[in-house]
Design an enzyme around this catalytic site. Structure first.
Site, PDB file in Angstrom:
ATOM      1  CB  SER A 184      -8.251   0.870   5.419  1.00 24.16           C
ATOM      2  OG  SER A 184      -8.850   2.119   5.306  1.00 24.16           O
TER       3      SER A 184
ATOM      4  CB  SER B 174      -8.194   3.819   2.581  1.00 21.55           C
ATOM      5  OG  SER B 174      -7.325   3.243   3.544  1.00 21.55           O
TER       6      SER B 174
ATOM      7  CE  LYS C 168      -3.909   2.048   2.547  1.00 24.03           C
ATOM      8  NZ  LYS C 168      -4.926   1.810   3.591  1.00 24.03           N
TER       9      LYS C 168
HETATM   10  N1  GLN Z   1     -13.079   4.613   6.288  1.00 17.51           N
HETATM   11  C1  GLN Z   1     -12.356   4.891   7.496  1.00 17.51           C
HETATM   12  C2  GLN Z   1     -11.879   6.308   7.490  1.00 17.51           C
HETATM   13  O1  GLN Z   1     -12.084   6.967   6.517  1.00 17.51           O
HETATM   14  C3  GLN Z   1     -11.215   3.952   7.701  1.00 17.51           C
HETATM   15  C4  GLN Z   1     -10.049   4.196   6.821  1.00 17.51           C
HETATM   16  C5  GLN Z   1      -8.819   3.438   7.221  1.00 17.51           C
HETATM   17  O2  GLN Z   1      -8.900   2.414   7.912  1.00 17.51           O
HETATM   18  N2  GLN Z   1      -7.672   3.937   6.824  1.00 17.51           N
HETATM   19  O3  GLN Z   1     -11.303   6.796   8.429  1.00 17.51           O
END
Ligand code: GLN
Length: 466
Positions: A166, A141, A66
């Site tokens: 995410s 994400s 990532k």
């Molecule tokens: N959707 C969640 C957020 O926007 C989690 C994102 C993540 O785990 N990086 O914070």
């Protein structure tokens, strides 16, 4: 030769000397590039055909990383314009450990900017598309990681990251396996922070064995991360061989089925019945603090994010502009150009929540809620080995529908993934069926450091599903 083999087969075949590695990487790069053209899974693609010395014990197994995980000599932007051109000269500990065992990085995967999002629609470098239907989201994400794992169908495992869901969300939307370890089990050294008290490096793969294998390599104490747990290395793959689940006690939290799409619910319930047919027993119970988790998460996550983003000022790394005006004018200019809309929204929300006068009402309150959530889970794990629930309340939505969501409606999509992330407990999402040809995820939650239990449960389930 055909390379649509599993990671386990790849390792066995490599050991036996049956893989022509140059041919393999040539095919792998060709397929990766073709997929990226179509689906936009990657921000940076490496050329693996250039370097051919392969090492045991992973024999050159391709991994993707990532983009918010630092990789030496490979650009690491975290999906943000403000880090464009940032090439770290060091590896994150997780990457360093994988490379040392002979894994090779095929590229850096697409993600929401700094992890701010649920659909991977907030990247400065394009939007990855769901391999089951390109009009729909991969989830986020870590969308590029999950999409690539689903579409590549060649030996590959993705290194990903979760703050509030995410890994689970995109794994669910792309029908693959996503494992988020206990907070602190995997070093965060070299991870570009979103919210330090919540961030975890984890894995996405096609099979339970794949994530168990890589976890065995990356888990364990690292002196360079002060929040890293004093855990020794462990072989998780032996837990991926489990066949029956006799004696396993599963808890099903009733709050996790409220406001969940009917077809998603149905698939998850049928999965729970299949777990029962493997010898597990289940009962429904209540996690009463669930309804406070989302609000607490968005206060804590944005408060931490807003302090973390302060270091991006156009002086040290990434985006630079001609130096003019006062420092504040310069910083504002760089941030205005370098940060996306959602990042700016989160800086404002988080700064507000931390302001004197509001701090007690928001941030400290959220921290208290977090303690209650942990207490709820601890109580549940006195009775159950594993908690089973839907990963996401909906099937992967269309981009056209995502565009209509308000920011708040967008945040609400995380309602089922944030509690486990706030508690720092491990969780694993595995495909449990389809609705209108789109994947549905079963979410398994375990107590702190109970990764082995999750791997056993998921492995038995996966075997039964074939
Ligand atoms: N959707 C969640 C957020 O926007 C989690 C994102 C993540 O785990 N990086 O914070």
């Amino acid at each position: 030769m055909k390379y649509s083999i599993t990671v386990r087969e790849f390792l066995e075949q490599s050991k036996a000397g049956n893989i022509d590695y140059l041919d393999f990487v040539a095919k792998l790069m060709e397929k990766t590039r073709a997929l990226d053209e179509q689906y936009n899974f990657l921000i940076t693609i490496e050329d693996l055909t250039k370097f051919v010395s392969i090492e045991p014990s992973f024999f050159g197994l391709p991994i993707s990383v990532k983009d918010n995980i630092c990789t030496a000599r490979i650009q690491s932007t975290a999906g943000s314009r403000i880090l464009e051109g940032y090439v770290p000269h060091f590896d994150a500990t997780a990457v360093e450990r994988l490379r040392a065992e002979g894994c090779r990085i095929l590229g850096k995967t697409q993600q929401d900017e700094f992890g701010f999002g649920t659909f991977s629609t907030n990247s400065a470098y394009g939007v990855p598309k769901n391999p089951y239907d390109p009009q729909r989201s991969t989830g986020g994400s870590s969308g590029g990681a999950a999409g690539l794992a689903a579409a590549l169908n060649m030996p590959h495992v993705a290194l990903a990251e979760s703050t509030g869901g995410s890994i689970s969300c995109p794994a669910s939307f792309c029908g693959v396996v996503g494992l988020t370890p206990t907070y602190g089990l995997v070093s965060r050294y070299g991870l570009i922070d979103y919210a330090n008290s919540l961030d975890k490096i984890g894995l996405i793969g096609r099979q339970v064995y794949d994530v168990a294998l890589l976890l065995s390599c990356i888990a364990g104490h690292d002196a360079r991360d002060s929040t890293s747990l004093q855990e020794k290395k462990k072989d998780y793959t032996k837990h991926a061989a489990k066949k029956d689940l006799s004696g396993l006690r599963i808890g099903v939290p009733k709050e996790y089925f409220e406001n969940v799409d009917e077809a998603v619910s149905r698939n998850v319930w049928s999965a729970i019945e299949r777990l029962e047919s493997l010898g597990a027993s289940y009962s429904e119970f209540s996690l009463p603090t669930t309804k406070y988790a989302l609000a607490a998460y968005y206060i804590i996550a944005t408060a931490e994010a807003s302090t973390n983003l302060a270091k991006y000022c156009g002086m040290r790394y990434g985006l630079h502009m001609p130096l003019e005006g006062t420092y504040n004018e310069y910083f504002s200019k760089v941030r205005a150009a370098g940060l996306g809309t959602e990042a700016k929204r989160r800086v404002m929300l988080g700064t507000f929540a931390r302001m004197s006068g509001y701090r007690d009402a928001y941030y400290l309150k959220a921290m208290q809620v977090r303690t209650l959530i942990i207490r709820d889970f601890k109580k549940a794990f006195g009775k159950y080995d594993v908690i089973a629930a839907p990963t996401m309340p909906v099937a992967p939505p269309k981009f056209a529908d995502i565009a209509k969501l308000t920011p708040l409606q967008n945040y609400q999509m995380d309602v089922l993934t944030v509690p486990a992330n706030l508690a720092g407990i491990p969780h694993l999402s595995i495909n449990c069926g389809f609705t209108n040809n789109m994947p549905v995820g079963l979410h398994l939650l375990g107590d702190h450091l109970a990764e082995a239990k999750l791997i056993e449960t998921a492995a038995a389930f996966e075997r039964e599903q074939k």
